[in-house]
Design a protein around this motif. Sequence first.
Motif, mmCIF file in Angstrom:
data_model
loop_
_atom_site.group_PDB
_atom_site.id
_atom_site.type_symbol
_atom_site.label_atom_id
_atom_site.label_comp_id
_atom_site.label_asym_id
_atom_site.label_seq_id
_atom_site.Cartn_x
_atom_site.Cartn_y
_atom_site.Cartn_z
ATOM 1 N N TYR A 98 0.820 -1.218 0.000
ATOM 2 C CA TYR A 98 0.000 0.000 0.000
ATOM 3 C C TYR A 98 0.848 1.260 0.000
ATOM 4 C CZ TYR A 98 -3.912 3.087 1.026
ATOM 5 O OH TYR A 98 -4.856 4.083 0.959
ATOM 6 N N THR A 99 1.879 1.302 0.847
ATOM 7 C CA THR A 99 2.762 2.477 0.886
ATOM 8 C C THR A 99 4.239 2.076 0.888
ATOM 9 O OG1 THR A 99 2.537 2.560 3.300
ATOM 10 C CG2 THR A 99 1.105 4.030 2.001
ATOM 11 N N HIS A 100 4.564 0.955 0.275
ATOM 12 C CA HIS A 100 5.957 0.519 0.113
ATOM 13 C C HIS A 100 6.668 0.321 1.460
ATOM 14 C CE1 HIS A 100 10.022 0.273 -1.684
ATOM 15 N NE2 HIS A 100 9.393 0.030 -2.824
ATOM 16 N N GLN A 101 5.968 -0.198 2.422
ATOM 17 C CA GLN A 101 6.584 -0.482 3.721
ATOM 18 C C GLN A 101 7.371 -1.793 3.652
ATOM 19 O OE1 GLN A 101 3.794 -0.670 6.972
ATOM 20 N NE2 GLN A 101 5.323 -1.329 8.450
ATOM 21 N N ARG A 102 8.473 -1.868 4.393
ATOM 22 C CA ARG A 102 9.217 -3.120 4.501
ATOM 23 C C ARG A 102 8.355 -4.109 5.287
ATOM 24 N NH1 ARG A 102 14.548 -4.410 3.679
ATOM 25 N NH2 ARG A 102 15.016 -2.191 3.376
ATOM 26 N N LEU A 103 7.866 -5.139 4.630
ATOM 27 C CA LEU A 103 6.835 -5.991 5.217
ATOM 28 C C LEU A 103 7.356 -6.856 6.355
ATOM 29 C CD1 LEU A 103 4.953 -7.076 1.971
ATOM 30 C CD2 LEU A 103 4.514 -5.119 3.478
ATOM 31 N N THR A 104 8.614 -7.184 6.340
ATOM 32 C CA THR A 104 9.169 -8.031 7.399
ATOM 33 C C THR A 104 9.202 -7.326 8.750
ATOM 34 O OG1 THR A 104 11.370 -7.345 6.674
ATOM 35 C CG2 THR A 104 10.559 -9.476 5.874
ATOM 36 N N ALA B 31 -1.219 -7.003 6.983
ATOM 37 C CA ALA B 31 -2.490 -7.305 6.320
ATOM 38 C C ALA B 31 -2.953 -6.125 5.467
ATOM 39 C CB ALA B 31 -3.545 -7.671 7.358
ATOM 40 N N TRP B 32 -2.790 -4.913 5.987
ATOM 41 C CA TRP B 32 -3.232 -3.748 5.226
ATOM 42 C C TRP B 32 -2.337 -3.513 4.013
ATOM 43 C CZ3 TRP B 32 -7.207 -1.313 3.916
ATOM 44 C CH2 TRP B 32 -7.122 -0.075 3.289
ATOM 45 N N GLN B 33 -1.028 -3.666 4.200
ATOM 46 C CA GLN B 33 -0.103 -3.433 3.104
ATOM 47 C C GLN B 33 -0.323 -4.409 1.948
ATOM 48 O OE1 GLN B 33 2.272 -1.052 2.524
ATOM 49 N NE2 GLN B 33 1.594 0.028 4.365
ATOM 50 N N VAL B 34 -0.766 -5.614 2.251
ATOM 51 C CA VAL B 34 -0.992 -6.626 1.210
ATOM 52 C C VAL B 34 -2.462 -6.681 0.793
ATOM 53 C CG1 VAL B 34 -0.843 -9.084 0.637
ATOM 54 C CG2 VAL B 34 0.977 -8.001 1.991
ATOM 55 N N LEU B 35 -3.335 -6.923 1.751
ATOM 56 C CA LEU B 35 -4.748 -7.118 1.422
ATOM 57 C C LEU B 35 -5.451 -5.795 1.137
ATOM 58 C CD1 LEU B 35 -5.521 -9.821 4.152
ATOM 59 C CD2 LEU B 35 -4.626 -10.138 1.833
ATOM 60 N N GLY B 36 -5.159 -4.784 1.954
ATOM 61 C CA GLY B 36 -5.745 -3.467 1.721
ATOM 62 C C GLY B 36 -5.272 -2.864 0.411
#
Length: 249
Positions: A129-135, A143-148
């Motif tokens: 969603y906003t290029h956050q480092r997911l790890t 969940a928001w960064q991927v599913l949202g």
Amino acid sequence: MHILMYHLVDDAVTDPMSVPLNRFRAQMQLLAEQYTVLTETDLHRMLTAGMQPPARSVLLTFDDGYTNTITTVLPVLEQHGLPAVMAVCGGYLTTDLPRSTPHVVEQMADLVGVRRWLASGRTVAAHGYTHQRLTTATDLGLAWQVLGDRETLTELLGDPPTTFVYPYGAYDLRVQRVVARVYPLAMTTDEHHRVDIGHPYSLPRIQVDPSWSLPAFQAALDADTDPATAQHNARRVDTAAGRTTGVLR
């Protein structure tokens, strides 16, 4: 097969992620004349059928969704009839676009630009969603960064994206599990294994070095190997020819 990763194609930006326009044009001409350039759909079909991609095949990806990808890259791709995938962050197409981003430049494509890319017949992948480092994200944030992100891109563009591109190439088992809930494959920047359809959630890519000569670029593609070895092959060609490894314009 190799998956190539580009960011900017911009003569005004000197950065390891910005390829000079004249070199990019030469690279695209070479690909059009001597290689099979796959679509995202081709890759998905191979995954479904359990087929490995053919030799001398390439998939083109452009990360982050820069305005430059629309204004500079797209006309070159159209000139040569080449398909490509642009990895876009859903939040960058909304009022959630941050005032400052971690990218090389801040000029990101708007919704009109992304729709123009899609109208050209090319495709869009999700990029968080906003290029956050997911790890490093919390479970809720992940969940928001991927599913949202997927929900946002689907609402704005009409169709759900079918490929995920990990921001920074960063992933672990927790991240993969969330991504696998809605995507059949994901791409990273991992440099130490080959593209293998049997491992669809860690498809590696070669970051194209802006200093590569055209022979070096071809050397990176011609070995059926992992990205790290492909990059080594490219550097070896330029070193043997006495070319420098700095960014040349």
